[in-house]
Structure formats: structure tokens, C-alpha cells
Design a protein around this motif. Sequence first.
Motif, PDB file in Angstrom:
ATOM      1  N   TYR A  97       0.815  -1.203   0.000  1.00 34.89           N
ATOM      2  CA  TYR A  97       0.000   0.000   0.000  1.00 34.89           C
ATOM      3  C   TYR A  97       0.858   1.267   0.000  1.00 34.89           C
ATOM      4  O   TYR A  97       0.405   2.326  -0.443  1.00 34.89           O
ATOM      5  CB  TYR A  97      -0.970  -0.014   1.172  1.00 34.89           C
ATOM      6  CG  TYR A  97      -2.131  -0.961   0.935  1.00 34.89           C
ATOM      7  CD1 TYR A  97      -3.019  -0.727  -0.112  1.00 34.89           C
ATOM      8  CD2 TYR A  97      -2.319  -2.081   1.717  1.00 34.89           C
ATOM      9  CE1 TYR A  97      -4.070  -1.586  -0.365  1.00 34.89           C
ATOM     10  CE2 TYR A  97      -3.366  -2.952   1.466  1.00 34.89           C
ATOM     11  CZ  TYR A  97      -4.240  -2.697   0.427  1.00 34.89           C
ATOM     12  OH  TYR A  97      -5.271  -3.557   0.182  1.00 34.89           O
ATOM     13  N   TYR A  98       2.077   1.153   0.480  1.00 35.82           N
ATOM     14  CA  TYR A  98       3.012   2.270   0.366  1.00 35.82           C
ATOM     15  C   TYR A  98       3.287   2.566  -1.104  1.00 35.82           C
ATOM     16  O   TYR A  98       3.260   3.724  -1.541  1.00 35.82           O
ATOM     17  CB  TYR A  98       4.304   1.922   1.106  1.00 35.82           C
ATOM     18  CG  TYR A  98       5.406   2.937   0.986  1.00 35.82           C
ATOM     19  CD1 TYR A  98       5.333   4.151   1.660  1.00 35.82           C
ATOM     20  CD2 TYR A  98       6.539   2.674   0.214  1.00 35.82           C
ATOM     21  CE1 TYR A  98       6.355   5.087   1.569  1.00 35.82           C
ATOM     22  CE2 TYR A  98       7.563   3.599   0.113  1.00 35.82           C
ATOM     23  CZ  TYR A  98       7.476   4.802   0.789  1.00 35.82           C
ATOM     24  OH  TYR A  98       8.489   5.713   0.686  1.00 35.82           O
ATOM     25  N   GLU A 150     -18.634   0.113   6.811  1.00 35.05           N
ATOM     26  CA  GLU A 150     -19.693  -0.029   5.826  1.00 35.05           C
ATOM     27  C   GLU A 150     -19.100  -0.232   4.435  1.00 35.05           C
ATOM     28  O   GLU A 150     -19.586  -1.052   3.650  1.00 35.05           O
ATOM     29  CB  GLU A 150     -20.616   1.185   5.846  1.00 35.05           C
ATOM     30  CG  GLU A 150     -21.812   1.026   4.902  1.00 35.05           C
ATOM     31  CD  GLU A 150     -22.817   2.142   5.020  1.00 35.05           C
ATOM     32  OE1 GLU A 150     -22.653   3.005   5.898  1.00 35.05           O
ATOM     33  OE2 GLU A 150     -23.771   2.159   4.215  1.00 35.05           O
ATOM     34  N   LEU A 151     -18.027   0.504   4.124  1.00 36.68           N
ATOM     35  CA  LEU A 151     -17.361   0.329   2.833  1.00 36.68           C
ATOM     36  C   LEU A 151     -16.792  -1.080   2.694  1.00 36.68           C
ATOM     37  O   LEU A 151     -16.928  -1.717   1.643  1.00 36.68           O
ATOM     38  CB  LEU A 151     -16.245   1.367   2.670  1.00 36.68           C
ATOM     39  CG  LEU A 151     -16.710   2.778   2.284  1.00 36.68           C
ATOM     40  CD1 LEU A 151     -15.612   3.793   2.585  1.00 36.68           C
ATOM     41  CD2 LEU A 151     -17.095   2.833   0.808  1.00 36.68           C
ATOM     42  N   VAL A 152     -16.176  -1.571   3.758  1.00 37.67           N
ATOM     43  CA  VAL A 152     -15.633  -2.930   3.739  1.00 37.67           C
ATOM     44  C   VAL A 152     -16.753  -3.943   3.539  1.00 37.67           C
ATOM     45  O   VAL A 152     -16.641  -4.888   2.749  1.00 37.67           O
ATOM     46  CB  VAL A 152     -14.850  -3.224   5.034  1.00 37.67           C
ATOM     47  CG1 VAL A 152     -14.487  -4.698   5.127  1.00 37.67           C
ATOM     48  CG2 VAL A 152     -13.586  -2.371   5.091  1.00 37.67           C
ATOM     49  N   LYS A 166      -7.622   1.862   2.907  1.00 37.25           N
ATOM     50  CA  LYS A 166      -6.293   1.957   3.492  1.00 37.25           C
ATOM     51  C   LYS A 166      -5.937   3.434   3.658  1.00 37.25           C
ATOM     52  O   LYS A 166      -6.025   4.217   2.703  1.00 37.25           O
ATOM     53  CB  LYS A 166      -5.244   1.275   2.605  1.00 37.25           C
ATOM     54  CG  LYS A 166      -5.411  -0.244   2.526  1.00 37.25           C
ATOM     55  CD  LYS A 166      -5.079  -0.901   3.848  1.00 37.25           C
ATOM     56  CE  LYS A 166      -5.297  -2.406   3.783  1.00 37.25           C
ATOM     57  NZ  LYS A 166      -4.969  -3.080   5.050  1.00 37.25           N
ATOM     58  N   ASP A 167      -5.558   3.789   4.877  1.00 37.11           N
ATOM     59  CA  ASP A 167      -5.152   5.158   5.170  1.00 37.11           C
ATOM     60  C   ASP A 167      -3.642   5.229   5.243  1.00 37.11           C
ATOM     61  O   ASP A 167      -3.008   4.452   5.968  1.00 37.11           O
ATOM     62  CB  ASP A 167      -5.765   5.622   6.498  1.00 37.11           C
ATOM     63  CG  ASP A 167      -7.284   5.603   6.453  1.00 37.11           C
ATOM     64  OD1 ASP A 167      -7.840   6.024   5.428  1.00 37.11           O
ATOM     65  OD2 ASP A 167      -7.903   5.160   7.438  1.00 37.11           O
ATOM     66  N   TYR A 180      -9.006   3.627  -1.748  1.00 35.63           N
ATOM     67  CA  TYR A 180     -10.175   2.775  -1.819  1.00 35.63           C
ATOM     68  C   TYR A 180     -10.057   1.914  -3.060  1.00 35.63           C
ATOM     69  O   TYR A 180      -9.823   2.425  -4.159  1.00 35.63           O
ATOM     70  CB  TYR A 180     -11.443   3.626  -1.906  1.00 35.63           C
ATOM     71  CG  TYR A 180     -11.599   4.582  -0.738  1.00 35.63           C
ATOM     72  CD1 TYR A 180     -12.261   4.192   0.416  1.00 35.63           C
ATOM     73  CD2 TYR A 180     -11.046   5.858  -0.788  1.00 35.63           C
ATOM     74  CE1 TYR A 180     -12.392   5.063   1.496  1.00 35.63           C
ATOM     75  CE2 TYR A 180     -11.166   6.740   0.284  1.00 35.63           C
ATOM     76  CZ  TYR A 180     -11.836   6.324   1.423  1.00 35.63           C
ATOM     77  OH  TYR A 180     -11.959   7.177   2.495  1.00 35.63           O
ATOM     78  N   GLU A 181     -10.192   0.619  -2.882  1.00 35.71           N
ATOM     79  CA  GLU A 181     -10.087  -0.279  -4.028  1.00 35.71           C
ATOM     80  C   GLU A 181     -11.018  -1.455  -3.826  1.00 35.71           C
ATOM     81  O   GLU A 181     -11.310  -1.842  -2.691  1.00 35.71           O
ATOM     82  CB  GLU A 181      -8.646  -0.755  -4.219  1.00 35.71           C
ATOM     83  CG  GLU A 181      -7.959  -1.207  -2.970  1.00 35.71           C
ATOM     84  CD  GLU A 181      -7.646  -2.691  -2.956  1.00 35.71           C
ATOM     85  OE1 GLU A 181      -7.772  -3.315  -4.012  1.00 35.71           O
ATOM     86  OE2 GLU A 181      -7.322  -3.199  -1.886  1.00 35.71           O
TER      87      GLU A 181
END
Length: 474
Positions: free
Chosen positions: A337-338, A451-453, A460-461, A469-470
Motif C-alpha cells: 500500500y506504500y 460499511e465500505l468494507v 487503506k489510510d 479505496y479499491e
Amino acid sequence: MKPFYIFNTLSRSVEEFHPLNPPEVRMYSCGPTVYLPQHLGNLRAYLCWDFLRRALEFNGYKVRHVMNVTDVGHMTNDDEEAGEDKIEKTAREQGKSPLEIAKFYLAKFQRDCAALNLRLPTPPLLCRATDHIAAMHSLIARILEKGYAYVTPSGVYFDVEKYRGPDGIGRLSRQRLEEQDPGQRLEHSADKKSPHDFVLWVLDRSDHLLQWDSPWGRGYPGWHIECSAMSMEYLGETIDIHTGGIDNMPVHHEDEIAQSESATGKPFVRYFVHNAFLVGKEGAKISKSAGKFPLLDDLVAAGVNPMAFRLLCFGAKYRSELAFTLDAARAAEKQLYYLWGFAATANAEDRDSPWAHEYLERFTEALSDDLNTPEALAVVLELVRTAYRKSDHRIWSTLKLVDSVLGLRLEEQFRFLHESVPPADIQALIDARTEARKKKDFGQSDALRMELVARGWNVKDNRNGTSMYEPRWN
């Protein structure tokens, strides 16, 4: 095309790679036996060969890659004549036919490979053993004609004693015949000349469900003959690279060499390349015979993106054991994610900054040095850190080039973040969460995240304050 070096198991040394007909490379990989899901140890091996293929192509070679699918002839107990075909055993336990089992687990293997962005050969180069019975018959006939095999009521066997000599069986494993356990060979039939002889075509096994007519009687192929026949079918009698796990070396690959070279009189393989095991916490090999074994599905169920496993494997040398833990996978996911986070900020409009070229050179050198993927990954991470430090994100062309080997889908992530528009209801949740984070309403932010999950999106922040968001991997 720069020099490329790889460890050749035949010579036990790192050699400069010289294919027979450059820039073409003929490469064969031992593929799955499709009777159960492929565990993470299996997938690590296939990832190693995906990295090798990509590295060769990155270096300018054109790779013709063949991988077999064993859907008949691999027995449950290599040291017992009464061993049951692995696919037939699963079929019996699940109340299905062997072909149904093979089709189901092959499809599962292909889905796992897709989730890992692992490029499989396309059919017919992804070749099932049951589709190549005629090719096996032809090869066995050649071996018999040369006098290196004999027929008995129980089967057609390779005559290991006849093949003995300074370059006979044991050349690859460095193990003399006298040092080998005869139990490593498959069948202990009483009509074999030597306990070391291995079967090419099995006869007199009415209990076996998958059988074919042959010049020697109705039966089915031995495991080893399958790979020789299929590799010759698509790559010719001498291939450049043969890959596989180190557990294939002392028997399966030795027998492939013996039967192939006895038939053709030519070298079978120029470079054997073997990968080491994926191991658990206590250093034990991850294998199906050990009972419970970790699957890619288990990783996803734990909330880890499967691409993190790809990155974890890239970060280890293919010839070194890789210890797998869930914590290690999660650490790799942070690196993933980095890199994906940087894709959100990359500047694709301008030429890359001149300083990025040095990193591309170092990346290339690492790959060419016996596929040193850990060093190559370190170079990529340093490249991104330097871009952040310099506040100069003009490295997108370089990143795309290195990702042709990394295979982390950076360009797909870039396009999604820069061009794709999520569905309206998802975008509304994303916007609401962004607003909550700005107001430091972390309770609301967490609720919207869940909710998104639940709606099938990963969140991922990143440390720099941005969020990613993916679509969730299934």
C-alpha cells in the motif's frame, strides 16, 4: 541485452545464461497436481518462476514458457506399490469423477494465480497430462527402441542399470545410485529387474479409473514420463531452462533427464533452476502431506490482500527458504500500500527526472545477478522514498518498467485512482468518510469504513493523510 546470471543446479554454480537460440528462451516448469487446492508453498514456487520469466523478458528475451498440469499418474505414496492416484483418492472421498476433480482444482489454481497477478502459460502451453497420452506413447516407444526400457506384465519400466555410467542417474542430485533409497522410485513390482527402475507405463491395475489403450496394453502413464513428453511436444528435445522445487530434484528431475536423453541422445536441459521451500514458524516445510496447510483463501479471510503475498515472495531470494507468518504477510501488505499510495501522487505528464535512471540501472543489475529480487525490491522502495524526500514525483515511467517484473499492478492502481469513478453510492460513502476525517470525527469515520468494507471495498489510510479505496479481493 545485458549479461544475465542464474544458479544452475547441474553445475552447482552461478552461470551466465546463454540460450540455444537467442533471444528465444525455452522454459519448462513443473506445474500443479490438481487434486487439492495449491497451498502457499506451491504458489511461492510458481511466483518464483513468474519473476524469472518477467526478468528475462525485461532483459530483452522472448520466453516460450510451458507448464504441465498433472491430472493422472501421481501416486499418494511414492514408496508403496499400492499407492493410490492422488486425484482418484480425492474423487473417491468427494464422490466425484477424477476428471471433475481435476477440472475443479485446475480452475481454482487459475483463480489463485489471477489474484496474484501470476502469468500462467496459455493453453496449449499450460498442458494437461491427459491430453498428451499419444505423445507419451511415442516417447516410450523411442526409449524401448534404444534398449533403455523393458516390458513386463505390470508395466513398461526404465532400465536404470542400463543407463548407468559417468553421466547416468545422480548427475543432478550428486547422489550415486548405491546411495539412493529404492523406495524413492514408485513401484516395487516383483517383475522389475532392479528396485531402482521406474515405471513409464503402468499395466495390470484394474482398480485405476483413468486408463488408455497402448501398444503394451491398457494402462496409464507414470508420473515422470509426462513432463518429458509435454516439454518435447512444445519446446523440442533440448530446453534452456527447467524449473521446479528442490524436492523434485533427486527423483523426478533425475528420471526426466534419464528417459529424455536415452531417447534422443541429446542434452535434455541446459539450466536447471530450483526454488527452496516456504516454511512455517518452526522451519517445517509447508506441504499437503503435513495435514493443514495455508491457502491463499486463508490469507484473504484474514483481511490480507493476496498481492501482499506476491510482494512477500519477491522480497526473498528464490534459492532461500522463506518463513511464512501472518505478521510477515501484513508487513508486506504495508509495503504494497506504500507503493500503491505513491501511485496516487505520481506525475505521469512529464518525463522522469534524470536521477531516476540510476535506480533503474540498479534494479536491472539486481535481477541479472541470479534473480536477486530482495535487492531489486530494496531499490524500488528507495526510489519511492527518494521521490518523497525530493518532493519530485516524476518517476512514473521508471515505476512502470520495474513493475513489469514486480507485477504489483501499479499501472492498474494508477488508472483507477486517476481515471476511474466509483459507483455513486460508494462515492457518497467515501466523501462522507473524507469529511468525517477532516472533522476528526473518528467514530463516524470508522463506521463508514466498516460499511465500505461490508460493501466490498478495502480502505487503506496512508501516513501522508490520503486514503485509498479499491475493490476488495475475493
